[in-house]
Design a protein around this motif. Structure first.
Motif, PDB file in Angstrom:
ATOM      1  N   ARG A  80     -33.945 -27.436 -31.866  1.00 49.20           N
ATOM      2  CA  ARG A  80     -32.558 -27.222 -32.291  1.00 49.20           C
ATOM      3  C   ARG A  80     -32.102 -28.230 -33.326  1.00 49.20           C
ATOM      4  O   ARG A  80     -31.380 -27.893 -34.277  1.00 49.20           O
ATOM      5  N   ASP A  81     -32.543 -29.490 -33.193  1.00 45.07           N
ATOM      6  CA  ASP A  81     -32.065 -30.552 -34.077  1.00 45.07           C
ATOM      7  C   ASP A  81     -32.975 -30.803 -35.276  1.00 45.07           C
ATOM      8  O   ASP A  81     -32.745 -31.758 -36.030  1.00 45.07           O
ATOM      9  N   ASN A  82     -33.996 -29.978 -35.472  1.00 41.20           N
ATOM     10  CA  ASN A  82     -34.890 -30.121 -36.624  1.00 41.20           C
ATOM     11  C   ASN A  82     -34.250 -29.405 -37.817  1.00 41.20           C
ATOM     12  O   ASN A  82     -34.551 -28.248 -38.120  1.00 41.20           O
ATOM     13  N   VAL A  83     -33.364 -30.108 -38.489  1.00 41.59           N
ATOM     14  CA  VAL A  83     -32.539 -29.501 -39.545  1.00 41.59           C
ATOM     15  C   VAL A  83     -33.397 -28.994 -40.698  1.00 41.59           C
ATOM     16  O   VAL A  83     -33.177 -27.891 -41.206  1.00 41.59           O
ATOM     17  N   SER A  84     -34.384 -29.776 -41.138  1.00 44.05           N
ATOM     18  CA  SER A  84     -35.184 -29.376 -42.293  1.00 44.05           C
ATOM     19  C   SER A  84     -35.996 -28.123 -41.999  1.00 44.05           C
ATOM     20  O   SER A  84     -36.093 -27.219 -42.846  1.00 44.05           O
ATOM     21  N   ALA A  85     -36.569 -28.024 -40.799  1.00 42.63           N
ATOM     22  CA  ALA A  85     -37.347 -26.835 -40.442  1.00 42.63           C
ATOM     23  C   ALA A  85     -36.434 -25.619 -40.334  1.00 42.63           C
ATOM     24  O   ALA A  85     -36.768 -24.533 -40.827  1.00 42.63           O
ATOM     25  N   ARG A  86     -35.282 -25.793 -39.718  1.00 40.92           N
ATOM     26  CA  ARG A  86     -34.359 -24.665 -39.592  1.00 40.92           C
ATOM     27  C   ARG A  86     -33.900 -24.179 -40.957  1.00 40.92           C
ATOM     28  O   ARG A  86     -33.768 -22.973 -41.191  1.00 40.92           O
ATOM     29  N   ARG A  87     -33.693 -25.117 -41.884  1.00 41.11           N
ATOM     30  CA  ARG A  87     -33.288 -24.733 -43.232  1.00 41.11           C
ATOM     31  C   ARG A  87     -34.385 -23.907 -43.908  1.00 41.11           C
ATOM     32  O   ARG A  87     -34.094 -22.899 -44.563  1.00 41.11           O
ATOM     33  N   ALA A  88     -35.646 -24.322 -43.728  1.00 42.62           N
ATOM     34  CA  ALA A  88     -36.754 -23.582 -44.324  1.00 42.62           C
ATOM     35  C   ALA A  88     -36.840 -22.177 -43.742  1.00 42.62           C
ATOM     36  O   ALA A  88     -37.058 -21.204 -44.476  1.00 42.62           O
TER      37      ALA A  88
ATOM     38  N   ARG B 298     -43.558 -32.280 -48.112  1.00 42.51           N
ATOM     39  CA  ARG B 298     -42.390 -31.691 -47.476  1.00 42.51           C
ATOM     40  C   ARG B 298     -41.233 -31.630 -48.461  1.00 42.51           C
ATOM     41  O   ARG B 298     -41.078 -32.497 -49.301  1.00 42.51           O
ATOM     42  N   GLY B 299     -40.449 -30.567 -48.355  1.00 45.64           N
ATOM     43  CA  GLY B 299     -39.336 -30.375 -49.262  1.00 45.64           C
ATOM     44  C   GLY B 299     -39.721 -29.787 -50.601  1.00 45.64           C
ATOM     45  O   GLY B 299     -38.897 -29.729 -51.517  1.00 45.64           O
ATOM     46  N   ARG B 300     -40.982 -29.319 -50.731  1.00 45.07           N
ATOM     47  CA  ARG B 300     -41.453 -28.760 -52.004  1.00 45.07           C
ATOM     48  C   ARG B 300     -41.784 -27.270 -51.890  1.00 45.07           C
ATOM     49  O   ARG B 300     -42.472 -26.704 -52.736  1.00 45.07           O
ATOM     50  N   GLY B 301     -41.309 -26.631 -50.831  1.00 40.30           N
ATOM     51  CA  GLY B 301     -41.495 -25.188 -50.707  1.00 40.30           C
ATOM     52  C   GLY B 301     -42.804 -24.753 -50.082  1.00 40.30           C
ATOM     53  O   GLY B 301     -43.137 -23.568 -50.113  1.00 40.30           O
ATOM     54  N   VAL B 302     -43.557 -25.691 -49.500  1.00 43.76           N
ATOM     55  CA  VAL B 302     -44.844 -25.340 -48.907  1.00 43.76           C
ATOM     56  C   VAL B 302     -44.652 -24.423 -47.700  1.00 43.76           C
ATOM     57  O   VAL B 302     -45.320 -23.393 -47.575  1.00 43.76           O
ATOM     58  N   ALA B 303     -43.739 -24.790 -46.798  1.00 41.57           N
ATOM     59  CA  ALA B 303     -43.498 -23.961 -45.615  1.00 41.57           C
ATOM     60  C   ALA B 303     -43.012 -22.576 -46.014  1.00 41.57           C
ATOM     61  O   ALA B 303     -43.458 -21.561 -45.467  1.00 41.57           O
ATOM     62  N   GLU B 304     -42.098 -22.521 -46.996  1.00 41.73           N
ATOM     63  CA  GLU B 304     -41.593 -21.231 -47.446  1.00 41.73           C
ATOM     64  C   GLU B 304     -42.708 -20.367 -48.015  1.00 41.73           C
ATOM     65  O   GLU B 304     -42.748 -19.151 -47.792  1.00 41.73           O
ATOM     66  N   ALA B 305     -43.642 -20.981 -48.752  1.00 40.49           N
ATOM     67  CA  ALA B 305     -44.760 -20.239 -49.325  1.00 40.49           C
ATOM     68  C   ALA B 305     -45.638 -19.653 -48.226  1.00 40.49           C
ATOM     69  O   ALA B 305     -46.052 -18.486 -48.294  1.00 40.49           O
ATOM     70  N   MET B 306     -45.939 -20.440 -47.198  1.00 38.31           N
ATOM     71  CA  MET B 306     -46.766 -19.942 -46.107  1.00 38.31           C
ATOM     72  C   MET B 306     -46.045 -18.837 -45.339  1.00 38.31           C
ATOM     73  O   MET B 306     -46.670 -17.837 -44.941  1.00 38.31           O
ATOM     74  N   LEU B 307     -44.751 -18.996 -45.120  1.00 44.59           N
ATOM     75  CA  LEU B 307     -43.993 -17.966 -44.419  1.00 44.59           C
ATOM     76  C   LEU B 307     -43.987 -16.663 -45.205  1.00 44.59           C
ATOM     77  O   LEU B 307     -44.093 -15.573 -44.636  1.00 44.59           O
TER      78      LEU B 307
END
Length: 210
Positions: free
Chosen positions: A163-171, A132-141
């Motif tokens: 709503r309160d999942n800050v890291s996911a919302r940022r991604a 997490r925090g290494r761009g994995v979600a962004e790559a999949m998106l």
């Protein structure tokens, strides 16, 4: 997934190379086709396409030291079963939603009933804790967006997030998603989950992914 009413489904994954001891190092983007696998071993039996790899090469050796570190699913349909918030876009033909709702009332939910052009929903976004925090979600998106833009007629892609999942919302914001709607306190209480937000991104075929 079938029991939940999700059939029009595509799964995307990120794989990390491992050394002989099984330790992971870095990651490379991959995509898979078909229905959601039961486990990581099933993923490896699918046609996994590695970025920059020779399509005709024998990948059995290379894949023997790969681990799945992230997955997400994409559903094509008017709505995502089980979610309160339903996308409103595209706005071109609002009667399509009314027709789909009428058919659903008469025959039960039809996951293949879509507006025209259709909507897509991203869900089940999972990333291994150490990645997490290494761009994995962004790559999949990014890969899933490129698939929707090049292989489907979808006009917009949606994603639900707490709503309160800050890291996911940022991604998702980095992936150019914007807020469309938010659950009311009454809606989240009735569903017995944390308040959720529905984000969207319009699919523009003439523009780069990001």
């Amino acid at each position: 997934m079938r029991q939940a009413g999700v059939r029009s489904l595509r799964t995307f994954a990120v794989l990390a190379r491992t050394d002989a001891s099984g330790r992971r190092a870095g990651f490379e983007e991959s995509s898979t086709t078909g229905e959601t696998p039961a486990d990581a071993e099933a993923l490896r039996r699918w046609s996994i396409v590695h970025e920059g790899a020779d399509a005709n090469a024998d990948t059995s050796v290379a894949e023997s030291h790969l681990a799945v570190v992230g997955t997400l699913d994409v559903h094509l349909g008017a709505k995502l079963p089980g979610e309160i918030l339903v996308g409103r876009r595209p706005f071109a033909d609002a009667s399509a939603d009314a027709s789909a709702d009428a058919a659903n009332d008469q025959y039960g939910f039809d996951p293949l009933a879509v507006v025209d052009p259709p909507r897509a929903y991203v869900f089940n976004v999972c990333v291994a804790p150490e990645f997490r925090g290494r761009g994995v979600a962004e790559a999949m998106l990014r890969v899933s967006y490129e698939y929707l833009a090049s292989r489907t007629r979808a006009a917009v892609v949606y994603i639900h997030v707490e709503r309160d999942n800050v890291s996911a919302r940022r991604a998702y914001e980095k992936a150019l998603f914007s807020i469309e709607s938010e659950e009311t306190p009454e809606q989240s209480a009735s569903a017995a989950h944390e308040p959720r937000i529905l984000l969207y991104r319009e699919i523009l075929r003439a523009s780069p992914a990001f």
